[in-house]
Design an enzyme around this catalytic site. Structure first.
Site, PDB file in Angstrom:
ATOM      1  N   ASP A   1       0.843  -1.202   0.000  1.00 45.52           N
ATOM      2  CA  ASP A   1       0.000   0.000   0.000  1.00 45.52           C
ATOM      3  C   ASP A   1       0.879   1.254   0.000  1.00 45.52           C
ATOM      4  O   ASP A   1       0.381   2.377  -0.036  1.00 45.52           O
ATOM      5  CB  ASP A   1      -1.020   0.001   1.149  1.00 45.52           C
ATOM      6  CG  ASP A   1      -0.377  -0.059   2.520  1.00 45.52           C
ATOM      7  OD1 ASP A   1       0.857  -0.188   2.605  1.00 45.52           O
ATOM      8  OD2 ASP A   1      -1.118   0.019   3.526  1.00 45.52           O
ATOM      9  N   SER A   2       2.207   1.047  -0.019  1.00 48.07           N
ATOM     10  CA  SER A   2       3.129   2.161  -0.267  1.00 48.07           C
ATOM     11  C   SER A   2       2.879   2.731  -1.662  1.00 48.07           C
ATOM     12  O   SER A   2       3.399   3.798  -2.004  1.00 48.07           O
ATOM     13  CB  SER A   2       4.587   1.702  -0.118  1.00 48.07           C
ATOM     14  OG  SER A   2       4.806   0.498  -0.831  1.00 48.07           O
ATOM     15  N   ASP A  44      -1.213  -6.035  -0.352  1.00 47.71           N
ATOM     16  CA  ASP A  44      -1.564  -5.390   0.915  1.00 47.71           C
ATOM     17  C   ASP A  44      -3.055  -5.113   0.993  1.00 47.71           C
ATOM     18  O   ASP A  44      -3.648  -4.597   0.032  1.00 47.71           O
ATOM     19  CB  ASP A  44      -0.837  -4.033   1.020  1.00 47.71           C
ATOM     20  CG  ASP A  44       0.327  -4.082   1.994  1.00 47.71           C
ATOM     21  OD1 ASP A  44       0.365  -4.984   2.850  1.00 47.71           O
ATOM     22  OD2 ASP A  44       1.197  -3.199   1.886  1.00 47.71           O
ATOM     23  N   LYS A  71      -1.596  -9.278   2.761  1.00 44.94           N
ATOM     24  CA  LYS A  71      -0.860  -8.840   3.953  1.00 44.94           C
ATOM     25  C   LYS A  71      -1.708  -7.813   4.686  1.00 44.94           C
ATOM     26  O   LYS A  71      -2.383  -6.998   4.054  1.00 44.94           O
ATOM     27  CB  LYS A  71       0.497  -8.233   3.580  1.00 44.94           C
ATOM     28  CG  LYS A  71       1.265  -7.646   4.775  1.00 44.94           C
ATOM     29  CD  LYS A  71       2.719  -7.396   4.456  1.00 44.94           C
ATOM     30  CE  LYS A  71       3.020  -6.049   3.856  1.00 44.94           C
ATOM     31  NZ  LYS A  71       2.601  -4.863   4.652  1.00 44.94           N
ATOM     32  N   GLU A 101      -1.783  -5.284   8.556  1.00 48.52           N
ATOM     33  CA  GLU A 101      -1.003  -4.763   9.684  1.00 48.52           C
ATOM     34  C   GLU A 101      -1.717  -5.014  11.007  1.00 48.52           C
ATOM     35  O   GLU A 101      -2.942  -4.886  11.088  1.00 48.52           O
ATOM     36  CB  GLU A 101      -0.779  -3.251   9.508  1.00 48.52           C
ATOM     37  CG  GLU A 101       0.052  -2.910   8.293  1.00 48.52           C
ATOM     38  CD  GLU A 101       0.268  -1.402   8.117  1.00 48.52           C
ATOM     39  OE1 GLU A 101      -0.092  -0.607   9.022  1.00 48.52           O
ATOM     40  OE2 GLU A 101       0.809  -1.021   7.061  1.00 48.52           O
ATOM     41  N   GLU A 130       8.837  -4.136  10.652  1.00 50.69           N
ATOM     42  CA  GLU A 130       9.345  -2.878  10.092  1.00 50.69           C
ATOM     43  C   GLU A 130       9.959  -1.998  11.169  1.00 50.69           C
ATOM     44  O   GLU A 130       9.328  -1.719  12.209  1.00 50.69           O
ATOM     45  CB  GLU A 130       8.192  -2.149   9.373  1.00 50.69           C
ATOM     46  CG  GLU A 130       8.642  -0.842   8.729  1.00 50.69           C
ATOM     47  CD  GLU A 130       7.657  -0.286   7.707  1.00 50.69           C
ATOM     48  OE1 GLU A 130       6.646  -0.953   7.390  1.00 50.69           O
ATOM     49  OE2 GLU A 130       7.917   0.846   7.230  1.00 50.69           O
TER      50      GLU A 130
HETATM   51  O1  KIV Z   1       3.518  -1.146   1.694  1.00 53.13           O
HETATM   52  C1  KIV Z   1       4.698  -1.537   1.726  1.00 53.13           C
HETATM   53  O2  KIV Z   1       5.504  -1.254   0.841  1.00 53.13           O
HETATM   54  C2  KIV Z   1       5.108  -2.350   2.861  1.00 53.13           C
HETATM   55  C3  KIV Z   1       6.565  -2.630   2.997  1.00 53.13           C
HETATM   56  C4  KIV Z   1       7.246  -1.454   3.566  1.00 53.13           C
HETATM   57  C5  KIV Z   1       6.825  -3.855   3.801  1.00 53.13           C
HETATM   58  O3  KIV Z   1       4.308  -2.744   3.648  1.00 53.13           O
END
Ligand code: KIV
Length: 272
Positions: free
Chosen positions: A51-52, A90, A120, A122, A189
């Protein structure tokens, strides 16, 4: 021969085997077809559609604004370029924290439309019911602890997490809960290296670090950061393998100059 080189397709079982054999796991983010294809061809084990994307693709300050539909768009594009790596998408902010029914519906939507291999999310204890429900539906889940960018407004900074004992012990306990709930791996992280090593030693599932030191089972970086596409972001954990921003700027400057000077296109670059 490494486990990773022998396999035609990286699965969660392959990753478990890599941990058992002590072979480090490589993971990078990608958000589009062309980049994912290159990253896959280079032999990466896991591609994370992070989600980056909210930051590096959409220009937002945080990961919070990205939507489920936008993550699905990125996930679908990435999957089309990948033949070998495990693709993880994500789950964006607001699509799994509310309740476990919402979580399972979001995860199913991601899997159905993108054809990715896993999701994924959090969090620890607070999201365990959601993790269990998604895993029960047959969807592999990767956990994410330590610095959790979706909770930035709770913490207020992107500084190193779990330096104090109470937070460190909560992180260890959350990591065990995620393992018990059925996660196939977790990301840690920006935490102290010793803590990363402890979690990797205590868990049977692979632990992938970003700023969590060398004692974990694998490493992940945001592709825009490691290729030097982002310029202003330079945390201590980041190793830049290329300065792509200056290469791109240089190429574009040359193109602009060639167009202005009428050097481009030349005779060979046009039709009779
Ligand atoms: O969204 C992302 O890029 C991440 C990584 C930093 C692990 O969760």
């Amino acid at each position: 021969m490494s486990v990773q080189k022998e396999v035609k397709r990286v699965t969660t079982h392959v990753l478990a085997e890599m941990k058992l054999r002590g072979e480090k796991i490589s993971m990078l983010t990608s958000y589009d077809y062309s980049m994912a294809k290159l990253v896959d061809q280079a032999g990466i084990d896991i591609i994370l559609v992070g989600d980056s994307a909210s930051n590096v693709m959409a220009g937002n300050e945080t990961t919070l604004p990205i939507t489920l539909d936008q993550m699905i768009y990125h996930g679908k594009s990435v999957v089309k370029g990948v033949t070998r790596a495990l693709v993880v998408v994500d789950m964006p902010f607001g699509t799994y924290q509310g309740n476990s029914l919402e979580a399972i519906n979001s995860a199913i939507r991601i899997m159905k439309i993108t054809h990715a291999d896993a999701v994924k999310l959090e969090g620890g204890k607070e999201v365990i019911e959601s993790v269990e429900r998604i895993v029960q539906a047959g969807i592999p889940v990767m956990g994410h602890l330590g610095l959790m960018p979706q909770s930035i407004h709770k913490y207020g900074t992107y500084s190193v997490r779990a330096q104090e004992e109470v937070e460190a012990e909560k992180l260890v306990s959350d990591a065990h809960l995620l393992e018990q709930a059925g996660c196939f791996a977790i990301v840690l992280e920006k935490i102290p290296a010793k803590l990363g090593q402890r979690v990797a030693q205590e868990l049977k599932i692979p632990v992938i670090g970003i700023g969590a030191g060398g004692g974990v089972d694998g490493q992940v970086l945001v592709i825009h950061d490691m290729l030097g596409l982002t310029q202003e972001f330079s945390p201590r954990f980041l190793r830049r393998y290329l300065n792509l921003s200056s290469l791109i700027t240089g190429a574009v400057e040359n193109y602009v100059a060639d167009v202005k000077s009428r050097d481009f296109p030349n005779e060979k670059e046009q039709y009779d």
